[in-house]
Design an enzyme around this catalytic site. Structure first.
Site, PDB file in Angstrom:
ATOM      1  N   ARG A  83       7.292  31.852  81.421  1.00 18.25           N
ATOM      2  CA  ARG A  83       6.165  30.956  81.197  1.00 18.25           C
ATOM      3  C   ARG A  83       5.987  30.543  80.076  1.00 18.25           C
ATOM      4  O   ARG A  83       5.342  29.586  79.707  1.00 18.25           O
ATOM      5  CB  ARG A  83       5.156  31.568  82.149  1.00 18.25           C
ATOM      6  CG  ARG A  83       3.978  30.586  82.240  1.00 18.25           C
ATOM      7  CD  ARG A  83       2.805  31.046  83.204  1.00 18.25           C
ATOM      8  NE  ARG A  83       2.917  30.888  84.742  1.00 18.25           N
ATOM      9  CZ  ARG A  83       2.530  29.396  85.189  1.00 18.25           C
ATOM     10  NH1 ARG A  83       1.792  28.665  84.566  1.00 18.25           N
ATOM     11  NH2 ARG A  83       2.591  29.560  86.380  1.00 18.25           N
ATOM     12  N   GLU A 115      -7.051  29.985  84.985  1.00 19.49           N
ATOM     13  CA  GLU A 115      -6.252  30.299  83.570  1.00 19.49           C
ATOM     14  C   GLU A 115      -6.347  29.009  82.271  1.00 19.49           C
ATOM     15  O   GLU A 115      -6.313  29.459  81.102  1.00 19.49           O
ATOM     16  CB  GLU A 115      -4.987  30.479  83.683  1.00 19.49           C
ATOM     17  CG  GLU A 115      -4.846  31.770  84.405  1.00 19.49           C
ATOM     18  CD  GLU A 115      -3.106  32.017  84.901  1.00 19.49           C
ATOM     19  OE1 GLU A 115      -2.743  31.285  85.848  1.00 19.49           O
ATOM     20  OE2 GLU A 115      -2.424  32.867  84.324  1.00 19.49           O
TER      21      GLU A 115
END
Ligand code: MTE
Ligand code: HPA
Ligand code: MOS
Length: 781
Positions: free
Chosen positions: A324, A726
């Site tokens: 990621r 997030e």
């Protein structure tokens, strides 16, 4: 008991700024967390014995003194495990024993558990073990891991498009550099905790503070050597998770369950804050080495970079996390030629894990450094360089992983925030102010965020729900998502209330349980409401379809003439109260309970080739931060922050605003004051709030303007909303860059300060002194 707030009684209020369903209980201290569950009879307490070495062989473990200590009922080691001594959370790996046996690979690794009649007795006795270690050299960070060649915890990944080498050598200007950023402790207010209650036939129920009840179920079953159906895991709420409870709860749940089944008594385990910080994983710190090619105007032509992460001693989620990081190495920017590689290094430190953003923030800090470097190299305002490099149309919309950015609102959103924050005028004002102010210098920065939404492991993008309608019209809701303070339960309840046009307080929110909705994913990747909201809606639609056809038959109307209205149902020209209507349906033998299911469409990903469409869509945002730095001490203050954040069509603007504010502050802590420090023996020395400085109320920006972007998700998500959990954390990168801007002013913005994170006052001061030295050297030549 508290009165229920009347604010909850609005029918079908999806999209309304409802308070968090437990807000009043949170502030009154009345919300029961796992440790508050009324103690079952004969409860015992467990405490862990932890390794005092970072890397060593174990040649002896004498627990006689523990056994003899007051209150001690049992001591459990690897030998007491009937199943496998393994709690590795990812398939294909087996590198995380529940209890270490012949060697330890990090300080704080569990060796045994003491079970006693009180928590205090267990905790005291745990210190009485005699462990004979044979010390081995510990490898503590990326630099040492490279030197020793300890290898990776899992294979790294490469993303590539175009020929970065060629493009670099052809570029008119090139920059080579390194940016480093620290890790972060989750510092959830509730530490890890589990309570296991034995059932009949060796079954066990575990109350666990976990974001991933299904994984806890699996780990407990593996350790006990029983099938999954012998284990039920339940969680009503966590006092914060932030990724720290995606896998790290497994250990505690497994220890409690092991002891409970063995001793046939309920067992609870709750580490104190220091042990929670020492024994559980944190955000990965990264070292990013980069080379960028650009033109005279500041257009990026090529990027080549390596993302090395300290993963700790086991694999945990490090592969997906370092992946990621690469998926966010671009942030909002188009790189015409790119080659980025991850290096997930194995080290003798606690195994780093998920933390809000899951590697994305680290990738993005790299991207913003690239921009800053180019800005200094061309002498232009960093915001101009950002805008010049935004994703565009056609080939300028292709990411390093070959997904096309189809929903790019970064240019519009940043332009709007530039206007609202008065960026250009303040830039000029700060220039003048800094020219006049000798000691205190101001800095300003506006940075964007683009965050990919979906688990990159495609199979996790599914969810289930269970909805019952009772014959009094009240509703029972259950789904696979967990509540950690982010408001998921409230949002999903709003979805159900809307579907039935019921009052929100007619929807009973119930604890997540592997016995009700099975095979769930972690509540993570910000996807909780996207996945569980849709699954719950699916269950509601199933029940509504049955009710509609029942009504059409009984009242002899077209099903299209059945409408769910607030508190009632209109059938043709007649209106029936909802409770009477469902009661009539029950009497006609219509099933009033349904499961629901959802899987995210459109996504696919092939890690080997580095190509695919890993993300369903992107969430965007931008923040403009202004800081004031005391250039004699390096101390600073965040004076003003303006945020414009994209949540699509909000499911709940009050909760979303809370997520944005909280995420920003948490990100600010990561990039400014939160510093993890291990000594040469690999012992974490910052394991309490006295030495580990999270933001407090007084660190809040003096002026804090938070606005939601007015738009909707172009994909058909629940209510056209967007994930919010997030992405706002990364808005805090603007604070790091505002600090850098203030630092740069001491050398008249001629040199890039290359300020690394965390930008503690100490590091800010060093950066200032380094620039002053450079200026003096330049003058002396
Ligand atoms: N907000 C609160 N109050 N507490 C938390 O623990 N975790 C964050 C975010 N916001 C968290 C939070 C993380 S890491 C994620 S992935 C998401 O919430 C998970 O919840 P969601 O998918 O429902 O947004
Ligand atoms: N994000 C968060 N948690 C995860 C992911 C992800 O992409 N993959 C596996 N766990
Ligand atoms: Mo969040 S780091 O995906 O739990």
């Amino acid at each position: 008991m508290l009165e229920r707030s009347p604010a909850l009684s609005v029918a079908g209020d999806m999209g309304a700024p409802q308070r968090h369903d437990s807000a009043h209980k949170h502030v009154a201290g009345e919300a029961p967390y796992t440790d508050d569950i009324v103690a079952p009879a004969a409860l015992l307490h467990a405490y862990l014995g932890l390794s005092e070495r970072a890397h060593a062989g174990i040649v002896g473990l004498n627990i006689d003194a523990i056994r003899a200590a007051p209150g001690v009922v049992a001591v459990l080691t690897a030998e007491d495990i009937p199943g496998v001594n393994d709690v590795t959370p990812v398939t294909g790996f087996h590198d995380e024993p529940l209890f270490a046996t012949d060697k330890v690979t990090c300080h704080g690794q569990p060796l045994f558990a003491v079970i006693a009649t009180t928590r205090d007795a267990a905790r005291r006795a745990a210190r009485l073990a005699e462990v004979i270690y044979v010390d081995l050299p510990p490898v503590l960070d990326v630099k040492a891991a490279r030197g020793f060649g300890t290898g990776f915890v899992a294979p790294g990944m490469t993303l590539t498009r175009g020929d970065a080498k060629d493009a670099l050598s052809a570029a008119p200007q090139r920059i080579k550099g390194r940016v480093t950023m620290g890790g972060q402790d989750h510092f959830y207010l509730e530490t890890h905790v589990a309570l296991a209650v034995p059932g009949e036939d060796g079954d066990v129920t575990v109350h666990s503070s976990t974001q991933h009840p299904t994984e806890v179920q699996h780990m407990v079953a593996h350790v006990l050597g029983v099938p999954f159906n012998a284990v039920t895991v339940e969680v009503r709420r966590m006092g914060g998770g932030f990724g720290g409870k995606e896998t790290q709860g497994n250990l505690f749940a497994a220890v409690a369950a092991l002891a409970a089944v063995k001793l046939r008594r309920p067992v609870k385990i709750r580490p104190d804050r220091d042990d929670d910080m020492i024994a559980t994983g944190k955000r990965h710190d990264f070292v990013v080495d980069y080379e960028i090619g650009h033109d005279e105007e500041g257009r990026i032509l090529a990027v080549e970079a390596t993302y090395a992460a300290r993963c700790g001693h086991t694999v945990d989620l490090s592969a997906a996390i370092t992946d990621r990081a690469l998926f966010h190495a671009d942030n909002c920017y188009y790189y015409p030629a790119v080659h980025v590689t991850s290096e997930p290094w194995r080290t003798n430190t606690v195994s780093n894990t998920a933390f809000r953003g899951f590697g994305g923030p680290q990738g993005m800090v790299g991207a913003e450094r690239f921009i800053e470097e180019v800005a200094f190299a061309t002498g232009r305002d960093p915001l101009d360089i950002r805008m010049l490099n935004f994703y565009g149309e056609g080939e300028r919309a292709v990411t390093p992983y070959h997904q096309v950015v189809e929903d790019n609102i970064a240019p519009e959103l940043v332009t709007e925030l530039e206007r609202r924050s008065d960026y250009r005028t303040r830039r000029e004002a700060i220039r003048e102010l800094n020219a006049r102010s000798r000691i205190v210098k101001r800095g300003l920065a506006l940075t964007p965020v683009k965050f990919g939404i979906s688990f990159t492991a495609t199979q996790y993008n599914q969810a289930g729900a269970l909805v019952h309608v009772y014959t009094d019209g009240s509703i029972h809701l259950n789904h696979g998502g967990t509540e950690m303070g982010q408001g998921l339960y409230t949002k999903v309840a709003q979805v159900v209330a809307r579907a039935f046009q019921a009052d929100l307080d007619a929807v009973k929110i119930t604890a997540t349980s592997t016995g009700k909705v099975p095979n769930t994913s972690a509540t993570a990747a910000s996807s909780g409401s996207d996945l569980n909201g849709m699954a719950a809606l699916d269950a509601c639609e199933t029940i509504k379809a049955r009710l509609r056809s029942f009504a059409a038959g009984k009242w002899d109307v077209d099903p299209a003439e059945v409408a769910f209205l607030p508190g009632r149902v209109r059938i043709g020209s007649e209106e029936v109260p909802f409770a009477d209507f469902v009661c009539a349906a029950y009497n006609a033998r219509i099933q009033l309970s349904a499961t629901g299911y959802y899987r995210t469409p459109k996504i696919h990903w092939d890690r080997q080739s580095g190509r695919g469409h890993p993300f369903y869509y992107f969430s965007y945002g931008a923040a403009c931060s202004e800081v004031a730095v005391d250039t004699l001490t390096g101390e600073y203050r965040v004076e003003r922050v303006d945020i414009l954040h994209d949540v699509g069509r909000s499911l709940n603007p009050a909760i979303d605003r809370g997520q944005i504010e909280g995420g920003f502050i948490q990100g600010m802590g990561w990039l400014t004051t939160e510093e993890l420090w291990w000594d040469a023996q690999g012992r974490l020395r910052t394991h309490a709030p006295a030495t580990y400085k999270i933001p407090v109320a007084s660190d809040r920006p003096r002026i804090f303007n938070v606005d939601l972007w007015d738009g909707e998700n172009r994909e058909a998500t629940i209510g056209r909303s967007k994930a919010v959990g997030e992405p706002p954390l990364m808005l805090a990168i603007s604070v790091l860059h505002a600090l850098s801007d203030a630092v740069a002013s001491v050398a008249d913005h001629r040199f890039c300060p290359c300020l690394d994170a965390p930008a503690t006052p100490e590091r800010v001061l060093f950066a200032i002194e380094a620039l002053r030295e450079r200026v003096q050297k330049g003058a002396g030549q």
